[in-house]
Design a protein around this motif. Structure first.
Motif, mmCIF file in Angstrom:
data_model
loop_
_atom_site.group_PDB
_atom_site.id
_atom_site.type_symbol
_atom_site.label_atom_id
_atom_site.label_comp_id
_atom_site.label_asym_id
_atom_site.label_seq_id
_atom_site.Cartn_x
_atom_site.Cartn_y
_atom_site.Cartn_z
ATOM 1 N N VAL A 227 0.831 -1.205 0.000
ATOM 2 C CA VAL A 227 0.000 0.000 0.000
ATOM 3 C C VAL A 227 0.869 1.260 0.000
ATOM 4 O O VAL A 227 0.608 2.216 -0.745
ATOM 5 N N ALA A 228 1.929 1.262 0.805
ATOM 6 C CA ALA A 228 2.811 2.431 0.893
ATOM 7 C C ALA A 228 3.439 2.766 -0.459
ATOM 8 O O ALA A 228 3.639 3.939 -0.795
ATOM 9 N N ALA A 229 3.734 1.746 -1.265
ATOM 10 C CA ALA A 229 4.335 1.973 -2.579
ATOM 11 C C ALA A 229 3.394 2.750 -3.497
ATOM 12 O O ALA A 229 3.846 3.466 -4.403
ATOM 13 N N GLY A 230 2.088 2.615 -3.272
ATOM 14 C CA GLY A 230 1.110 3.355 -4.073
ATOM 15 C C GLY A 230 0.949 4.794 -3.631
ATOM 16 O O GLY A 230 0.498 5.641 -4.411
ATOM 17 N N TYR A 231 1.298 5.073 -2.394
ATOM 18 C CA TYR A 231 1.119 6.416 -1.839
ATOM 19 C C TYR A 231 2.280 7.358 -2.162
ATOM 20 O O TYR A 231 2.119 8.571 -2.143
ATOM 21 N N SER A 232 3.450 6.806 -2.404
ATOM 22 C CA SER A 232 4.667 7.621 -2.497
ATOM 23 C C SER A 232 5.165 7.782 -3.925
ATOM 24 O O SER A 232 5.336 6.789 -4.643
ATOM 25 N N GLY A 233 5.437 9.016 -4.320
ATOM 26 C CA GLY A 233 6.038 9.275 -5.617
ATOM 27 C C GLY A 233 7.530 8.983 -5.632
ATOM 28 O O GLY A 233 8.141 8.909 -6.699
ATOM 29 N N ARG A 234 8.129 8.811 -4.462
ATOM 30 C CA ARG A 234 9.573 8.602 -4.372
ATOM 31 C C ARG A 234 10.012 7.275 -4.995
ATOM 32 O O ARG A 234 11.172 7.114 -5.360
ATOM 33 N N VAL A 235 9.091 6.326 -5.092
ATOM 34 C CA VAL A 235 9.454 5.007 -5.638
ATOM 35 C C VAL A 235 9.076 4.855 -7.107
ATOM 36 O O VAL A 235 9.310 3.799 -7.703
ATOM 37 N N ASN A 236 8.504 5.890 -7.699
ATOM 38 C CA ASN A 236 8.115 5.782 -9.114
ATOM 39 C C ASN A 236 9.340 5.480 -9.977
ATOM 40 O O ASN A 236 10.399 6.086 -9.820
ATOM 41 N N GLY A 237 9.172 4.506 -10.892
ATOM 42 C CA GLY A 237 10.270 4.103 -11.759
ATOM 43 C C GLY A 237 11.306 3.225 -11.088
ATOM 44 O O GLY A 237 12.351 2.949 -11.663
ATOM 45 N N GLN A 238 10.987 2.749 -9.875
ATOM 46 C CA GLN A 238 11.949 1.988 -9.071
ATOM 47 C C GLN A 238 11.512 0.528 -8.913
ATOM 48 O O GLN A 238 10.348 0.184 -9.092
ATOM 49 N N ILE A 239 12.481 -0.306 -8.536
ATOM 50 C CA ILE A 239 12.226 -1.666 -8.036
ATOM 51 C C ILE A 239 12.545 -1.642 -6.552
ATOM 52 O O ILE A 239 13.581 -1.109 -6.145
ATOM 53 N N VAL A 240 11.641 -2.188 -5.730
ATOM 54 C CA VAL A 240 11.841 -2.122 -4.276
ATOM 55 C C VAL A 240 11.536 -3.482 -3.636
ATOM 56 O O VAL A 240 10.487 -4.081 -3.902
ATOM 57 N N ASN A 241 12.460 -3.941 -2.810
ATOM 58 C CA ASN A 241 12.309 -5.193 -2.054
ATOM 59 C C ASN A 241 11.585 -4.966 -0.726
ATOM 60 O O ASN A 241 11.663 -3.880 -0.145
ATOM 61 N N ALA A 242 10.998 -6.043 -0.220
ATOM 62 C CA ALA A 242 10.541 -6.065 1.177
ATOM 63 C C ALA A 242 10.692 -7.478 1.719
ATOM 64 O O ALA A 242 10.332 -8.449 1.056
ATOM 65 N N GLY A 243 11.238 -7.592 2.909
ATOM 66 C CA GLY A 243 11.384 -8.885 3.569
ATOM 67 C C GLY A 243 11.667 -8.670 5.044
ATOM 68 O O GLY A 243 11.705 -7.537 5.528
ATOM 69 N N LYS A 285 16.336 -0.098 0.881
ATOM 70 C CA LYS A 285 15.712 0.861 -0.044
ATOM 71 C C LYS A 285 14.278 1.191 0.382
ATOM 72 O O LYS A 285 13.855 2.356 0.338
ATOM 73 N N ALA A 286 13.526 0.159 0.797
ATOM 74 C CA ALA A 286 12.159 0.391 1.273
ATOM 75 C C ALA A 286 12.163 1.261 2.525
ATOM 76 O O ALA A 286 11.294 2.131 2.711
ATOM 77 N N LYS A 287 13.150 1.041 3.384
ATOM 78 C CA LYS A 287 13.260 1.834 4.608
ATOM 79 C C LYS A 287 13.575 3.291 4.273
ATOM 80 O O LYS A 287 12.990 4.220 4.834
ATOM 81 N N GLU A 288 14.483 3.476 3.307
ATOM 82 C CA GLU A 288 14.906 4.828 2.940
ATOM 83 C C GLU A 288 13.800 5.590 2.203
ATOM 84 O O GLU A 288 13.518 6.758 2.523
ATOM 85 N N LEU A 289 13.173 4.964 1.218
ATOM 86 C CA LEU A 289 12.206 5.671 0.370
ATOM 87 C C LEU A 289 10.789 5.694 0.939
ATOM 88 O O LEU A 289 10.030 6.639 0.685
#
Length: 315
Positions: A227-243, A285-289
């Motif tokens: 859900v957070a990835a949809g809210y933030s423009g900072r990750v647009n055009g990015q690949i982001v991991n979560a674990g 990266k998820a923590k930073e962005l």
């Protein structure tokens, strides 16, 4: 916002829907129920934010056109996919059509209507982890199954729409997710299967020697990330991991869950060629962005999952 969740009746999808509804959005769900289940959404029946639940296929272009024309969506969380590695090896065409071609059809509607795309990929696209620093987004990929290959192809299309059309898109790669509402049969995840068999007094079957490791992410942490990835423009055009940022061998996992070590049995691997020996997530990266990090430990997640399996009478 007005939001579309494809695959919203699936295991992770229903938790994403729950999070979006709790955040006050208007949510539409599209799911063909090939993996999802209608009763996964029972909790939200009558919720004023659940606009519609459409049973349909992302490959039905007429249906997509109608949905997008009427929905005026701000974000599309695209989770709908074929997800079984073995199925993709047995029948690569179905997986390719669902995961690559279907994603293209969704992208085309998002492009026409300028809808942000959050594309759910998978950690299964990665080559094995070589050290304890974990897998970053720059880690080599290895399409060891048609499932992984189809996801990589779809990822590239998703990112091409960011570069070619300036469409806001993000590719997310959650690691092995588990928790309540995951199927407990052969098509489910290892945690759910091990817990169910333990509660039923059955043997736990481990494919191969059991030294392969997994980074196990609790589903509510995963949904928060999605859900957070949809809210933030900072990750647009990015690949982001979560674990979780911690891996465990399947042998250790079985011992953690089993009440009797004698119930743990090793069996011949059904698809050794697509096995990844070590998976460990680096989520810096998820923590930073996004300011995201996991909150639920593996032990606590297993406890919550076991409680759900028992109270749902799934033994």
């Amino acid at each position: 916002m007005n939001v579309l969740v494809t695959g919203g009746a699936g295991f992770i999808g229903r938790w994403v829907v729950k999070r979006l509804l709790n955040d006050g959005h208007q949510v539409s769900v599209l799911d063909d129920l090939s993996n999802g289940r209608e009763d996964n959404l029972d909790e939200f029946q009558g919720h004023p934010g659940l606009v519609q639940f459409v049973i349909g296929d992302i490959k039905n272009r007429g249906l997509l056109e109608k949905l997008f024309a009427e929905g005026r969506f701000d974000v599309c969380y695209h989770l709908g996919a074929s997800i079984n590695v073995q199925d993709s090896i047995d029948d690569p065409e179905t997986t390719f059509n669902n995961d690559t071609v279907g994603t293209f059809y969704v992208l085309e509607e998002c492009r026409k209507h300028t809808v942000k795309v959050v594309f759910m990929s998978t950690c299964m696209v990665y080559d094995r982890c070589m050290d304890d620093k974990g897998i970053t987004e720059q880690h080599p990929i290895k399409p060891a199954s048609p499932y992984a290959g189809s996801k990589i192809a779809a990822e590239n299309m998703v990112l091409s729409y960011y570069h070619a059309y300036d469409l806001p898109t993000v590719v997310i790669r959650p690691f092995n997710t588990y928790g309540p509402f995951q199927k407990t049969g052969g098509e489910g995840g290892v945690v759910a299967i091990f817990i169910k068999n333990t509660l039923a007094g059955k043997d736990l079957h481990i494919y191969g020697d059991g030294t392969q490791t997994r980074d196990l992410l609790y589903v509510e942490d995963c949904a928060r990330f999605v859900v957070a990835a949809g809210y933030s423009g900072r990750v647009n055009g990015q690949i982001v991991n979560a674990g979780l940022g911690r891996d465990i061998t399947i042998n250790q996992l079985a011992k953690l869950i089993a009440e009797d070590d004698g119930k743990i049995k090793h069996v011949t691997h059904i698809h050794p060629q697509s096995e990844i020996p070590k998976l460990l997530c680096n989520y810096d990266k998820a923590k930073e962005l996004l300011g995201w990090e996991p909150e639920v430990s593996l032990e606590e997640g297993i406890r919550r999952t076991a409680e759900w399996i028992q109270t749902s009478h799934l033994m």
